[in-house]
Design a protein around this motif. Sequence first.
Motif, PDB file in Angstrom:
ATOM      1  N   GLY A 164     -40.458  23.980 -47.129  1.00  0.00           N
ATOM      2  CA  GLY A 164     -39.498  23.195 -47.895  1.00  0.00           C
ATOM      3  C   GLY A 164     -39.595  21.711 -47.575  1.00  0.00           C
ATOM      4  O   GLY A 164     -39.506  20.854 -48.466  1.00  0.00           O
ATOM      5  N   ILE A 165     -39.776  21.387 -46.305  1.00  0.00           N
ATOM      6  CA  ILE A 165     -39.941  19.989 -45.905  1.00  0.00           C
ATOM      7  C   ILE A 165     -41.199  19.402 -46.524  1.00  0.00           C
ATOM      8  O   ILE A 165     -41.200  18.258 -47.011  1.00  0.00           O
ATOM      9  CB  ILE A 165     -39.978  19.881 -44.369  1.00  0.00           C
ATOM     10  N   LEU A 166     -42.274  20.178 -46.521  1.00  0.00           N
ATOM     11  CA  LEU A 166     -43.518  19.711 -47.131  1.00  0.00           C
ATOM     12  C   LEU A 166     -43.327  19.456 -48.620  1.00  0.00           C
ATOM     13  O   LEU A 166     -43.862  18.475 -49.167  1.00  0.00           O
ATOM     14  CB  LEU A 166     -44.629  20.741 -46.907  1.00  0.00           C
ATOM     15  N   GLN A 217     -34.772  19.963 -54.984  1.00  0.00           N
ATOM     16  CA  GLN A 217     -33.730  19.889 -53.973  1.00  0.00           C
ATOM     17  C   GLN A 217     -32.909  21.173 -53.916  1.00  0.00           C
ATOM     18  O   GLN A 217     -32.525  21.627 -52.832  1.00  0.00           O
ATOM     19  CB  GLN A 217     -32.807  18.705 -54.258  1.00  0.00           C
ATOM     20  N   ALA A 218     -32.656  21.783 -55.065  1.00  0.00           N
ATOM     21  CA  ALA A 218     -31.918  23.048 -55.081  1.00  0.00           C
ATOM     22  C   ALA A 218     -32.690  24.143 -54.348  1.00  0.00           C
ATOM     23  O   ALA A 218     -32.106  24.919 -53.581  1.00  0.00           O
ATOM     24  CB  ALA A 218     -31.644  23.467 -56.527  1.00  0.00           C
ATOM     25  N   THR A 219     -33.991  24.212 -54.569  1.00  0.00           N
ATOM     26  CA  THR A 219     -34.823  25.214 -53.904  1.00  0.00           C
ATOM     27  C   THR A 219     -34.912  24.950 -52.411  1.00  0.00           C
ATOM     28  O   THR A 219     -34.823  25.869 -51.589  1.00  0.00           O
ATOM     29  CB  THR A 219     -36.228  25.224 -54.534  1.00  0.00           C
ATOM     30  N   ARG A 249     -44.236  26.814 -55.085  1.00  0.00           N
ATOM     31  CA  ARG A 249     -44.353  28.266 -55.213  1.00  0.00           C
ATOM     32  C   ARG A 249     -44.287  28.976 -53.859  1.00  0.00           C
ATOM     33  O   ARG A 249     -44.037  30.180 -53.800  1.00  0.00           O
ATOM     34  CB  ARG A 249     -45.672  28.616 -55.889  1.00  0.00           C
ATOM     35  N   LEU A 250     -44.519  28.230 -52.777  1.00  0.00           N
ATOM     36  CA  LEU A 250     -44.554  28.844 -51.457  1.00  0.00           C
ATOM     37  C   LEU A 250     -43.180  28.909 -50.777  1.00  0.00           C
ATOM     38  O   LEU A 250     -43.011  29.603 -49.802  1.00  0.00           O
ATOM     39  CB  LEU A 250     -45.516  28.061 -50.562  1.00  0.00           C
ATOM     40  N   VAL A 251     -42.204  28.179 -51.320  1.00  0.00           N
ATOM     41  CA  VAL A 251     -40.867  28.145 -50.703  1.00  0.00           C
ATOM     42  C   VAL A 251     -40.092  29.393 -51.100  1.00  0.00           C
ATOM     43  O   VAL A 251     -39.932  29.695 -52.279  1.00  0.00           O
ATOM     44  CB  VAL A 251     -40.098  26.885 -51.135  1.00  0.00           C
ATOM     45  N   LYS A 252     -39.588  30.108 -50.104  1.00  0.00           N
ATOM     46  CA  LYS A 252     -38.842  31.347 -50.331  1.00  0.00           C
ATOM     47  C   LYS A 252     -37.339  31.098 -50.137  1.00  0.00           C
ATOM     48  O   LYS A 252     -36.942  30.250 -49.349  1.00  0.00           O
ATOM     49  CB  LYS A 252     -39.317  32.450 -49.387  1.00  0.00           C
TER      50      LYS A 252
END
Length: 398
Positions: A216-218, A324-326, A392-395
């Motif tokens: 998420g930071i990335l 930002q929501a994700t 796509r990688l953020v869960k």
Amino acid sequence: MDSAPRVSERNLLLLLAAVQFTHIMDFMVMMPLGPQLMRELDLTATQFGHIISAFALTAGVVGLAMAPFADRFDRRRLLLICYAGFALGTLACGLATTPEMLIVARAVCGAFGGVSSATILTIVADVVPPERRARGMGIIMTAFSAAAALGVPLGLKLAQWWKWEAPFLVIAAIAAGVWVLLARVLPPVRGHLDLVGADPRKDFLSLLRDRNAWTGILLMMVCIMGHFMIIPYLSPYLVGNVGLAEENLFLVYLVGGAVTIFTGPYVGKLADRHGRFRVFTIMIVIASAVILHMATSGPLPLWHILLNAALFFVFASGRFIPAQATISLAVPPARRGAYMSLVSCSRDLASGVTAAVAGMVVTRAPGGAMLHFDRLGFIAVAFSIVSLFVFRLVKVAE
């Protein structure tokens, strides 16, 4: 969030958006002041980039130092303290008389403003459920639109009527009034205190081992790099290369901000309804096309410049709403304060580094034109494309 005093979700979001308005206006007004500051303070493009970077880099460093302890405090108290420091730093900007004093004042603004901004986003993530999170972030993002449509044009006019210091004195006065309202209306936000562990260092180390949190930071960093690569030098470029009269520069922010006041919340609704990644992709594709056109266009008539500005504000800035929501959903609530501090830190550091890199790419010709600005456009698009893959990688952790 404690039950007293009661405030509706919408009113709370509007109040936090007012705080964010002053943050963003303070940060944004410096960039369109570029031509005036370079002329009156005899700054080079690199020196101007340092002034921009001072805010962002200090915000990043202080945010990093604060992150391990962010979840140990009532978020209301933390916001009030940091927002007061931000207002005083903005006042110092208006009282600065040399480039060195201005850099120090900008650093103070960044030190307090970065933590304050991260706390706002954390409060939103605490009180707005996931199914309405993008919409909530969209309301907060209207602060960006309002700052662009109202604050920046007003700031530019104040600088043209009086001196470049005037916008910062006005922002400091507005921030003082908002702080009083915040102190009276914002209820305590301490529900997260029941969820955190006894050892903040252990909790923070656990967060640092969370791969999804780092993803998420990335995502935030590559989004910033895809956006901020051209932002600091956009105003000098429009004036020096595209043929926009300096007295008409405020129209760019007026038109762009006015449009996104309406489109920002709508983008949030679309993201909640149709999927955050789908809306994010649409934003990226159109924003990339607009950025390339702007960076390579050459002289344009005023109507065309303003059309580009409206499209840029809607789509390039709109990407941050689903992103930002994700990002806010990437960790559990017990770690959210520390995490959002790290996200804010990464955002500010990425902004500062990107501004510094952009300052090394472009140069200012004797006539005022910005050379090699097209290269910044290509770099911005490259980072924007990368952000699609990272998203796509953020869960979702909730």
